[in-house]
Scaffold this motif. Structure first.
Motif, PDB file in Angstrom:
ATOM      1  N   HIS A 146     -24.919 -23.639 -47.409  1.00  0.00           N
ATOM      2  CA  HIS A 146     -23.652 -24.235 -47.828  1.00  0.00           C
ATOM      3  C   HIS A 146     -23.670 -24.215 -49.352  1.00  0.00           C
ATOM      4  N   LEU A 147     -22.745 -23.460 -49.954  1.00  0.00           N
ATOM      5  CA  LEU A 147     -22.794 -23.158 -51.376  1.00  0.00           C
ATOM      6  C   LEU A 147     -21.590 -23.728 -52.119  1.00  0.00           C
ATOM      7  N   TRP A 148     -21.830 -24.008 -53.400  1.00  0.00           N
ATOM      8  CA  TRP A 148     -20.768 -24.400 -54.326  1.00  0.00           C
ATOM      9  C   TRP A 148     -20.627 -23.286 -55.359  1.00  0.00           C
ATOM     10  N   ALA A 149     -19.394 -23.023 -55.806  1.00  0.00           N
ATOM     11  CA  ALA A 149     -19.175 -21.939 -56.762  1.00  0.00           C
ATOM     12  C   ALA A 149     -18.127 -22.328 -57.792  1.00  0.00           C
ATOM     13  N   ILE A 150     -18.291 -21.779 -59.002  1.00  0.00           N
ATOM     14  CA  ILE A 150     -17.292 -21.901 -60.053  1.00  0.00           C
ATOM     15  C   ILE A 150     -17.254 -20.571 -60.793  1.00  0.00           C
ATOM     16  N   SER A 151     -16.060 -20.056 -61.033  1.00  0.00           N
ATOM     17  CA  SER A 151     -15.894 -18.756 -61.689  1.00  0.00           C
ATOM     18  C   SER A 151     -15.298 -18.940 -63.074  1.00  0.00           C
ATOM     19  N   CYS A 152     -15.517 -17.950 -63.926  1.00  0.00           N
ATOM     20  CA  CYS A 152     -14.910 -17.953 -65.257  1.00  0.00           C
ATOM     21  C   CYS A 152     -14.551 -16.536 -65.649  1.00  0.00           C
ATOM     22  N   GLY A 153     -13.644 -16.407 -66.594  1.00  0.00           N
ATOM     23  CA  GLY A 153     -13.202 -15.101 -67.055  1.00  0.00           C
ATOM     24  C   GLY A 153     -14.155 -14.490 -68.062  1.00  0.00           C
ATOM     25  N   PRO A 154     -13.832 -13.283 -68.533  1.00  0.00           N
ATOM     26  CA  PRO A 154     -14.740 -12.577 -69.450  1.00  0.00           C
ATOM     27  C   PRO A 154     -14.845 -13.209 -70.826  1.00  0.00           C
ATOM     28  N   THR A 155     -13.910 -14.075 -71.186  1.00  0.00           N
ATOM     29  CA  THR A 155     -13.959 -14.696 -72.520  1.00  0.00           C
ATOM     30  C   THR A 155     -14.712 -16.014 -72.537  1.00  0.00           C
ATOM     31  N   GLN A 156     -15.146 -16.496 -71.378  1.00  0.00           N
ATOM     32  CA  GLN A 156     -15.873 -17.752 -71.296  1.00  0.00           C
ATOM     33  C   GLN A 156     -17.344 -17.483 -70.995  1.00  0.00           C
ATOM     34  N   VAL A 157     -18.224 -18.250 -71.630  1.00  0.00           N
ATOM     35  CA  VAL A 157     -19.663 -18.035 -71.494  1.00  0.00           C
ATOM     36  C   VAL A 157     -20.178 -18.757 -70.253  1.00  0.00           C
ATOM     37  N   LEU A 158     -20.982 -18.050 -69.487  1.00  0.00           N
ATOM     38  CA  LEU A 158     -21.668 -18.623 -68.329  1.00  0.00           C
ATOM     39  C   LEU A 158     -23.013 -17.935 -68.221  1.00  0.00           C
TER      40      LEU A 158
ATOM     41  N   PRO B 111     -34.420 -20.794 -57.859  1.00  0.00           N
ATOM     42  CA  PRO B 111     -34.618 -21.132 -56.443  1.00  0.00           C
ATOM     43  C   PRO B 111     -33.349 -21.609 -55.742  1.00  0.00           C
ATOM     44  N   ASN B 112     -32.472 -22.301 -56.473  1.00  0.00           N
ATOM     45  CA  ASN B 112     -31.281 -22.853 -55.821  1.00  0.00           C
ATOM     46  C   ASN B 112     -29.991 -22.583 -56.583  1.00  0.00           C
ATOM     47  N   TRP B 113     -29.965 -21.519 -57.376  1.00  0.00           N
ATOM     48  CA  TRP B 113     -28.740 -21.122 -58.076  1.00  0.00           C
ATOM     49  C   TRP B 113     -28.779 -19.642 -58.433  1.00  0.00           C
ATOM     50  N   GLN B 114     -27.612 -19.046 -58.585  1.00  0.00           N
ATOM     51  CA  GLN B 114     -27.480 -17.682 -59.083  1.00  0.00           C
ATOM     52  C   GLN B 114     -26.218 -17.565 -59.927  1.00  0.00           C
ATOM     53  N   ILE B 115     -26.291 -16.726 -60.949  1.00  0.00           N
ATOM     54  CA  ILE B 115     -25.109 -16.362 -61.724  1.00  0.00           C
ATOM     55  C   ILE B 115     -24.790 -14.912 -61.408  1.00  0.00           C
ATOM     56  N   LEU B 116     -23.580 -14.670 -60.946  1.00  0.00           N
ATOM     57  CA  LEU B 116     -23.159 -13.354 -60.477  1.00  0.00           C
ATOM     58  C   LEU B 116     -22.113 -12.767 -61.411  1.00  0.00           C
ATOM     59  N   GLU B 117     -22.143 -11.459 -61.550  1.00  0.00           N
ATOM     60  CA  GLU B 117     -21.052 -10.764 -62.232  1.00  0.00           C
ATOM     61  C   GLU B 117     -19.936 -10.510 -61.233  1.00  0.00           C
ATOM     62  N   THR B 118     -18.699 -10.742 -61.662  1.00  0.00           N
ATOM     63  CA  THR B 118     -17.558 -10.520 -60.784  1.00  0.00           C
ATOM     64  C   THR B 118     -16.663  -9.430 -61.365  1.00  0.00           C
ATOM     65  N   GLN B 119     -15.768  -8.931 -60.548  1.00  0.00           N
ATOM     66  CA  GLN B 119     -14.855  -7.875 -60.991  1.00  0.00           C
ATOM     67  C   GLN B 119     -14.049  -8.341 -62.188  1.00  0.00           C
ATOM     68  N   GLY B 120     -13.804  -7.401 -63.119  1.00  0.00           N
ATOM     69  CA  GLY B 120     -13.075  -7.756 -64.332  1.00  0.00           C
ATOM     70  C   GLY B 120     -13.957  -8.338 -65.395  1.00  0.00           C
ATOM     71  N   ASP B 121     -15.273  -8.151 -65.275  1.00  0.00           N
ATOM     72  CA  ASP B 121     -16.266  -8.639 -66.252  1.00  0.00           C
ATOM     73  C   ASP B 121     -16.338 -10.161 -66.324  1.00  0.00           C
ATOM     74  N   GLY B 122     -15.934 -10.838 -65.257  1.00  0.00           N
ATOM     75  CA  GLY B 122     -16.099 -12.283 -65.191  1.00  0.00           C
ATOM     76  C   GLY B 122     -17.464 -12.639 -64.637  1.00  0.00           C
ATOM     77  N   ARG B 123     -17.694 -13.911 -64.486  1.00  0.00           N
ATOM     78  CA  ARG B 123     -18.959 -14.392 -63.921  1.00  0.00           C
ATOM     79  C   ARG B 123     -18.688 -15.575 -63.002  1.00  0.00           C
ATOM     80  N   ALA B 124     -19.644 -15.834 -62.117  1.00  0.00           N
ATOM     81  CA  ALA B 124     -19.538 -16.976 -61.208  1.00  0.00           C
ATOM     82  C   ALA B 124     -20.903 -17.615 -61.058  1.00  0.00           C
ATOM     83  N   LEU B 125     -20.913 -18.937 -61.013  1.00  0.00           N
ATOM     84  CA  LEU B 125     -22.127 -19.690 -60.730  1.00  0.00           C
ATOM     85  C   LEU B 125     -22.074 -20.143 -59.277  1.00  0.00           C
TER      86      LEU B 125
END
Length: 480
Positions: free
Chosen positions: A71-83, A27-41
């Protein structure tokens, strides 16, 4: 069904990551795939603020932005980090990955000791499990850890033997490191590498038919001390005749003792024989195998003997291991009782395989309610060296079990175990556990949030002892 992403494909987050698709959401969060096989919360401000106020996150790794009326908060990580959500994680591929999750669990609990974590979001970059504050009931942390490590199996990290069997690729010592890193104790004996040399001959002696001697193991048992609530004498026996031998292999081997001898536990139903063996198996952390009538009995001639032999073979192939023979009177009754040629064959198979299995580092523990029915050849020295009676518990033993059972429950100050122990002495230990559980049920049914003495006494009053077979006056109750 595809998840409806909050952000369009190609949207650039404040840290430069470009959004592709939505992978998981609430309801109040999503995990997205980003370019380069990373992810973002990406999280709503109210959820992120709750994390911030509780001390689970700091502002630094997060960026904020507006999209529409959100109004959103985000944090991204690379493909080698788990999210990902804890519930959707896959089993780790390396010890480093397993340790990272264990440390994140421990760090999270050091800040927030109450929030359920089975629905949390694992963010390896900041070593946190971020709660989503769902309304589901809380799952214990040891089960959350086991679920993550196994990739979805409901296995408690405290049940080290089961966890070890599921994660055999990691190795017992490395797995123990992971479980301890999460803050859980592992009462597991790490056996030395087995030496396959033939054991030295032992001097013949009569089987030990005494009850376990009183007394505590010596100081060198600090490396791993086996405890058994309500059965201190039986625990002392296991510590002396099993645990110490396993922990100090070289010392015993120098004196001609390669491995613990086979054991028979006998006594009335409901006195804790099965419970004791299960706790011993968990403590050792070895693979366990079982011979019982429901799994090996067959109406076909020779088939039962073949199945028995197969179980022995599997136990030896996975040594060091434990082989449990339940209701041994079903297979090992006295051959003089005239139960047929097939029964003679089954007893002969056990006579042949028991010494062989012990030489190959298989700990054999058998249980029976009718020791007088067992073939004398089975109980001779060299097969079952220890024949231990497990009788109804004394008042002291009942009090010990009550203290352990009540310690984990929310209770009122008036709860006193001693009067209960006095009344439950001489009854099966299963009665003790039942009275505590029934008292908790009565308290909850009355709308109480804590267990009180009145509920326990009422549970005791409504749980009279049932008469045992062969009993004269006192009724007793027991379960196996």
């Amino acid at each position: 069904m595809a998840l409806d992403a909050w952000l369009p494909i190609g949207f650039r987050l404040p840290d430069g990551a470009k959004v592709r698709i939505a992978l998981f959401g609430g309801p109040n969060w999503q995990i997205l795939e980003t370019q380069g096989d990373g992810r973002a919360l990406v999280a709503h401000e109210d959820l992120a603020t709750r994390w911030l106020d509780s001390g689970l996150i700091e502002r630094g790794p997060f960026s904020t932005f507006d999209f529409g009326d959100r109004h959103l908060w985000a944090i991204s990580c690379g493909p080698t980090q788990v999210l990902c959500p804890v519930a959707d994680g896959r089993s780790p591929d390396t010890k480093a990955e397993a340790l990272a999750f264990a440390l994140a669990l421990r760090a999270t609990r050091g800040i927030d000791s109450e929030s359920p974590l089975q629905d949390a979001l694992y963010v390896e970059r900041i070593s946190r499990l971020l709660p989503t504050y769902s309304i589901s009931s809380r799952t214990n942390d040891d089960v959350v850890l086991g679920f993550w490590l196994t990739g979805g199996a409901s296995v408690s990290a405290k049940s080290f033997r089961r966890l070890r069997q599921t994660m055999s690729w990691l190795g017992a010592r490395h797995l123990k490191d992971v479980v301890q890193a999460a803050g859980f104790e592992v009462a597991e004996v790490m056996p030395a590498e087995p030496a396959r040399a033939a054991p030295a001959a032992k001097e013949a002696s009569q089987p030990d038919t005494k009850e376990p001697r009183r007394g505590q193991p010596t100081a060198h048992d600090a490396a791993g001390f086996f405890e058994l609530a309500g059965r201190p004498e039986l625990a002392a026996f296991f510590n002396e005749h099993v645990i110490d031998i396993v922990q100090h292999r070289d010392r015993y081997k120098a004196l001609g003792i390669d491995f613990p001898s086979a054991i028979v536990l006998h006594g009335p139903p409901g006195c804790g024989k099965t419970f004791a063996v299960e706790r011993l198996v968990d403590f050792l952390g070895w693979p366990s195998f079982q011979i019982e009538a429901s799994s090996v009995a067959s109406p076909y001639i020779h088939e039962t003997s073949k199945k028995i032999s197969d179980v022995f073979d599997k136990a030896m192939q996975n040594a060091p291991s434990v082989l449990v023979i339940d209701e041994m009177e079903a297979f090992l009754a006295d051959r003089e009782m005239g139960s047929g040629h097939h029964r003679v064959e089954e007893v002969a198979e056990f006579l042949r395989r028991i010494p062989e299995a012990t030489k190959n580092e298989v700990l054999i523990v058998a249980m029976t309610n009718r020791v007088e029915m067992i073939d004398p050849a089975i109980l001779r020295r060299g097969r079952f060296d220890h024949v231990i009676k497990v009788d109804f518990a004394s008042e002291v033993e009942v009090l010990s079990l009550l203290d352990k059972l009540l310690a984990s429950l929310p209770k009122e100050a008036d709860v006193e175990a001693r009067p209960l122990a006095h009344e439950l002495a001489g009854r099966p230990l299963s009665d003790v556990a039942f009275v505590v559980r029934e008292g908790a049920r009565l308290a909850a049914r009355s709308g109480k949030e804590r267990l009180d003495q009145a509920s326990l006494l009422e549970a005791l009053r409504t749980t009279p002892a049932r008469e045992r077979e062969g009993g004269e006056t006192k009724r007793r109750i027991g379960f196996i």
